[in-house]
Design a protein around this motif. Structure first.
Motif, short mmCIF file in Angstrom:
data_model
loop_
_atom_site.label_atom_id
_atom_site.label_comp_id
_atom_site.label_asym_id
_atom_site.label_seq_id
_atom_site.Cartn_x
_atom_site.Cartn_y
_atom_site.Cartn_z
N GLU A 154 36.83 5.69 69.86
CA GLU A 154 36.52 6.13 71.23
C GLU A 154 36.93 7.58 71.50
OE1 GLU A 154 34.79 5.15 73.88
OE2 GLU A 154 34.10 3.56 72.51
N ARG A 155 38.11 7.93 70.99
CA ARG A 155 38.65 9.25 71.29
C ARG A 155 37.93 10.35 70.49
NH1 ARG A 155 42.99 11.18 68.67
NH2 ARG A 155 43.82 13.14 69.46
N LEU A 156 37.42 9.98 69.32
CA LEU A 156 36.89 11.00 68.41
C LEU A 156 35.37 11.04 68.35
CD1 LEU A 156 39.25 10.28 65.38
CD2 LEU A 156 39.62 11.94 67.21
N LYS A 157 34.70 10.03 68.88
CA LYS A 157 33.28 9.88 68.55
C LYS A 157 32.37 10.99 69.06
CE LYS A 157 31.85 6.63 72.13
NZ LYS A 157 31.52 5.22 72.39
N GLU A 158 32.83 11.76 70.05
CA GLU A 158 32.00 12.84 70.56
C GLU A 158 32.12 14.15 69.76
OE1 GLU A 158 29.77 12.65 73.09
OE2 GLU A 158 30.21 10.51 73.19
N LEU A 159 33.01 14.17 68.79
CA LEU A 159 33.22 15.40 68.03
C LEU A 159 31.98 15.80 67.24
CD1 LEU A 159 36.79 14.74 66.53
CD2 LEU A 159 36.20 16.40 68.31
N THR A 160 31.78 17.10 67.13
CA THR A 160 30.67 17.58 66.29
C THR A 160 31.10 17.56 64.83
OG1 THR A 160 29.87 19.02 68.04
CG2 THR A 160 29.18 19.55 65.80
N VAL A 161 30.32 16.89 63.99
CA VAL A 161 30.66 16.81 62.58
C VAL A 161 29.58 17.47 61.73
CG1 VAL A 161 31.17 15.27 60.64
CG2 VAL A 161 31.95 14.66 62.94
N ALA A 162 30.01 18.40 60.91
CA ALA A 162 29.10 19.04 59.97
C ALA A 162 29.47 18.59 58.57
CB ALA A 162 29.22 20.56 60.09
N ILE A 163 28.52 18.03 57.87
CA ILE A 163 28.74 17.58 56.50
C ILE A 163 28.41 18.72 55.55
CG2 ILE A 163 27.90 16.04 54.69
CD1 ILE A 163 29.64 14.55 56.60
N TYR A 164 29.24 18.82 54.56
CA TYR A 164 29.23 19.96 53.68
C TYR A 164 29.15 19.38 52.28
CZ TYR A 164 31.28 24.56 52.63
OH TYR A 164 31.51 25.83 52.20
N SER A 165 27.99 19.55 51.62
CA SER A 165 27.82 18.82 50.37
C SER A 165 27.03 19.60 49.33
CB SER A 165 27.12 17.49 50.67
OG SER A 165 26.54 16.96 49.51
N THR A 166 27.20 19.22 48.07
CA THR A 166 26.43 19.89 47.01
C THR A 166 25.05 19.26 46.87
OG1 THR A 166 27.66 18.47 45.52
CG2 THR A 166 28.28 20.79 45.56
N SER A 167 24.88 18.06 47.40
CA SER A 167 23.59 17.38 47.24
C SER A 167 22.58 17.87 48.27
CB SER A 167 23.78 15.86 47.42
OG SER A 167 22.55 15.25 47.71
N GLY A 168 21.34 18.09 47.78
CA GLY A 168 20.28 18.47 48.70
C GLY A 168 19.23 17.39 48.78
N ALA A 169 19.57 16.20 48.27
CA ALA A 169 18.60 15.11 48.24
C ALA A 169 18.32 14.60 49.65
CB ALA A 169 19.13 13.97 47.38
N GLU A 170 17.03 14.42 49.93
CA GLU A 170 16.62 14.01 51.26
C GLU A 170 17.28 12.71 51.70
OE1 GLU A 170 12.25 14.02 53.24
OE2 GLU A 170 12.81 15.63 51.86
#
Lengths: 148, 186
Positions: free
Chosen positions: A80-96
């Motif tokens: 509840e406290r964290l769910k509104e945070l903006t999350v950016a995933i940072y990954s080596t995979s470019g698979a759709e």
């Protein structure tokens, strides 16, 4: 509209990647304050520590030992406290498939780790710029998805 | 030897303001103690000049007015993009300049300085936000959306959608659908 710096939290287990990322953020126009943690366990400890200020954006490496990015993302979206945070995933995979899966799990931004520093700076700036718009314009965070 | 002096602070400030403002050779009027009205909007470089001249006397130009104007630009764009029916037939730049009483050049420079993006990009951004909204909430087809948002074709809309979000409209739709299903089943 404030010109306060954005608070960034980066979780990445790779030393070089952390350094590059930090340097990229220092070079862009949007002012940021960066905190770095080394893996998913440390990230969740930081987020669940009530004495720490919550970040405006979390950059989350997908492949980390102990607790990976997807596990962290799922925990964040269930809290509840964290769910509104903006999350950016940072990954080596470019698979759709990987990209869609992370969005389905609630990621806002998917960044395919670029190979060189100039490109990294560009994608980080783009991610921050778009996030800034959401940050200052009260837009629907639920459909905030950006893949770069 | 000590000499006593006496002064009226507001009189003194006004004199300093007048002295500095005259250098700009523009029509102005000092309103009350802390507001200056210009007949014609000063350019960004004139504002910068004034800022540094004033700073010498410890007088600051409050930037809030700039951010307030940027907010007005945003509001006008949002109103244009989000209201029902088509976008106005006159160009956005003309509409903004008329409505906000500044030249488009001034507005555009100011906007870029404050928001890290351009007016043009902000309009595209808002249009795509509305397209997203139409895709998920109202079950419009892409043809209808492109017409509503004044795109010349579905391809143009799809391209801009992909360029702005990194996703195709159909991928976006698929993701939102799965997210909803997951939410209602959990």
């Amino acid at each position: 509209m404030s010109n306060k710096p954005l608070r960034i939290l980066l979780a990445d287990d790779d030393d070089d990647d952390r350094t590059f990322f930090k340097e990229a953020l220092e070079d862009i126009k949007i002012k940021t304050i960066v905190t770095i943690v080394n893996d998913g366990i440390e990230l969740m400890e930081f987020l669940n520590n009530p004495s720490e200020l919550l970040p405006d954006v979390i950059f989350l490496d997908l492949n980390m030992p102990r607790k990976n990015g997807i596990q962290c993302l799922e925990e964040i979206r269930k809290d509840e406290r964290l769910k509104e945070l903006t999350v950016a995933i940072y990954s080596t995979s470019g698979a759709e498939r990987d990209i869609e899966e992370t969005f389905v799990k609630g990621a806002n931004v998917y960044i395919k780790k670029p190979n060189d520093f100039t490109a990294l700076k560009k994608v980080v700036e783009e991610a921050m710029r778009i996030n800034w718009q959401f940050h200052t314009s009260c837009l629907n965070k639920d459909t905030f998805m950006l893949s770069i | 030897m000590n000499v006593l002096i006496k002064y009226d602070i507001s009189y003194t400030c006004k004199a300093i303001l007048q002295e500095q403002l005259q250098k700009l050779e523009m029509d102005y009027r000092i309103i009350g103690l802390n507001e200056i009205e210009f007949k014609k909007a000063p350019t960004t470089s004139q504002i910068e000049q004034l800022k540094s001249d004033f700073l010498h006397y410890g007088i600051e130009i409050i930037d809030n007015q700039r951010t307030a104007l940027v907010q007005k630009i945003k509001d006008t764009i949002i109103e244009m993009v989000w209201k029902e029916n088509n976008l106005p037939s006159i160009t956005t730049s003309m509409h903004l300049a008329e409505k906000l009483n500044h030249s488009y050049g001034y507005l555009s420079n100011l906007f870029s300085e404050v928001t890290f993006t351009t007016i043009e990009n902000f309009i595209i951004f808002q249009k795509i936000e509305r397209a997203k909204n139409m895709i998920i909430n109202e079950d419009f087809t892409l043809t209808e959306i492109s017409y509503e948002l004044n795109y010349s074709s579905v391809a143009h809309l799809s391209n801009q959608f992909k360029k702005t979000t990194g996703l195709t409209p159909s991928a976006f739709q698929r993701i939102v659908k799965i997210k909803r299903e997951n939410r209602s089943s959990s």
